[in-house]
Design an enzyme around this catalytic site. Sequence first.
Site, PDB file in Angstrom:
ATOM      1  N   GLU A 173      -6.488  -7.546  -1.655  1.00 27.06           N
ATOM      2  CA  GLU A 173      -7.033  -7.439  -0.294  1.00 27.06           C
ATOM      3  C   GLU A 173      -8.498  -7.049  -0.393  1.00 27.06           C
ATOM      4  O   GLU A 173      -8.833  -6.092  -1.102  1.00 27.06           O
ATOM      5  CB  GLU A 173      -6.327  -6.359   0.553  1.00 27.06           C
ATOM      6  CG  GLU A 173      -4.970  -6.735   1.064  1.00 27.06           C
ATOM      7  CD  GLU A 173      -4.400  -5.720   2.090  1.00 27.06           C
ATOM      8  OE1 GLU A 173      -5.180  -4.998   2.736  1.00 27.06           O
ATOM      9  OE2 GLU A 173      -3.169  -5.656   2.217  1.00 27.06           O
ATOM     10  N   GLU A 201       0.783  -1.235   0.000  1.00 27.53           N
ATOM     11  CA  GLU A 201       0.000   0.000   0.000  1.00 27.53           C
ATOM     12  C   GLU A 201       0.816   1.287   0.000  1.00 27.53           C
ATOM     13  O   GLU A 201       0.719   2.110   0.929  1.00 27.53           O
ATOM     14  CB  GLU A 201      -0.998  -0.010   1.179  1.00 27.53           C
ATOM     15  CG  GLU A 201      -1.967  -1.179   1.106  1.00 27.53           C
ATOM     16  CD  GLU A 201      -3.125  -1.119   2.104  1.00 27.53           C
ATOM     17  OE1 GLU A 201      -2.995  -0.403   3.111  1.00 27.53           O
ATOM     18  OE2 GLU A 201      -4.164  -1.771   1.862  1.00 27.53           O
TER      19      GLU A 201
END
Length: 412
Positions: A320, A198
């Site tokens: 995710e 991320e």
Amino acid sequence: MLNMLPFFFFLLTLLVGNNRICVADKTGFVRTNGTQFVLNGERVYLNGFNAYWMMTTAADTASSGRATVTTALRQASAVGMNVARIWGFNEGDYIPLQISPGNYSEDVFKGLDFVVFEAGRYKIKLIISLVNNFEDYGGKRKYVEWAGLSEPDEFYTNSGVKQFYKNHVKTMLTRKNTITGRIYKDDPTIFSWELINEPRCNDSTGSTILQNWIKEMATYVKSIDSNHLVEIGLEGFYGESKPERTVYNPGGITSLGTDFISNNQIPEIDFATIHIYPDSWLPLQSSSRTEEQDAFVDKWIGAHIEDCDSIIKKPLLITEFGKSSKFPGFSLEKRNKFFKRVYDVIYDSARTGGSCTGGVFWQLTTNRTGLLGDGYEVFMKQGPNTTARLIAEQSSKLRDLKFPPLVTHSAE
Ligand SMILES: *[C@@H]1O[C@H](CO)[C@@H](O)[C@H](O)[C@H]1NC(C)=O
Ligand SMILES: *[C@@H]1O[C@H](CO)[C@@H](O)[C@H](O)[C@H]1NC(C)=O
Ligand SMILES: *[C@@H]1O[C@H](CO)[C@@H](O)[C@H](O)[C@H]1NC(C)=O
Ligand SMILES: *[C@@H]1O[C@H](CO)[C@@H](O)[C@H](O)[C@H]1NC(C)=O
Ligand SMILES: *[C@@H]1O[C@H](CO)[C@@H](O)[C@H](O)[C@H]1NC(C)=O
């Protein structure tokens, strides 16, 4: 689906008869052909789970951590899952892999060796992330501290810090597994490397900081390892390269220094990723309303599939998605509905030859690691209406998809 089909690819090799085209990649590395993953001429679809905890848990021999890892892999394989995403880093204070720049814990590395070995036994491929944007498990903040700096985003620009990161990449890729004897870069159990979990940064200069960092680091990975695919680790926010797409960003989130389109267009990046967290991403009002969440999920995935199909022309993997029991209104039934929604969108893209080729939920937990639960933990409980049943159905639907063979050009 990841099984070898020796006779089949023997025939294809005869048909194609061009040695620059590699249909029969007996080494078992997954490659891409346009928007598809391919192994031995067969398209590869992914149904999997996150288990960031595997390396440190396996290193925790005092409390039989290895048995926990084995249990999780066995349970995952029993519902047909074929990929796991894990952390290949820990610069934090608790069971660190990298204690200080270049100083590694051999015990923790042996934990990772075990995870790679055991995943191979269960035919589960690994997406291994190389650092964290956030402070959990060390991350960019720790790297910056090591260089005597204090601004975490200097991770992406400071040459000393970039060298620390490259050293870590090299150490991982050239690690010799103490159980299998294989160098990580030569191990087909590894599906891909992820540059950073991320990535985000404060970038007032129009998303060039991350674009440059991704290009430099992906090129570096490829210079050492031409076997494995590379992805960035993006959540999927749109940026300035296509401003009209930013309307899809959740709840007015700006690009956070990323740019889904231009970042993934970098040639050294093999496939694109997105994450999906409607509970925490949408403003409170919308996040508590199921219809608004559902509408967001459909549009978010749909927009990224379109981009990967027609602009980026690379596979898309949802690396995710999850629903936490810590948000108000949680129920297992709601989580299952959310999983089913995501799975259906993936399946619809896959069955029509589209770019969305799989999903990796956050996160698989065994009974024991559940004690450290973050609210998102999914247990493989058996029963008619369980998440495990949904997962098994998705695995089997993806496994049953049939398409004509695709070739992949070999890396060189
Ligand atoms: C590496 O870290 C260990 C554990 O803190 C320490 O004992 C050792 O001296 C360090 N080695 C080097 C070369 O810094
Ligand atoms: C990002 O920018 C905001 C606003 O200028 C600032 O408060 C924050 O500390 C910055 N964070 C980083 C990591 O640079
Ligand atoms: C965890 O293990 C305990 C004891 O073995 C058992 O009673 C419980 O049902 C298990 N929980 C889950 C979610 O599997
Ligand atoms: C499973 O879900 C279906 C549909 O929601 C429901 O009709 C059925 O009663 C459930 N079964 C169990 C055992 O909970
Ligand atoms: C993908 O597969 C097709 C069909 O086998 C082949 O013609 C094409 O050259 C391949 N493309 C790439 C980029 O590997």
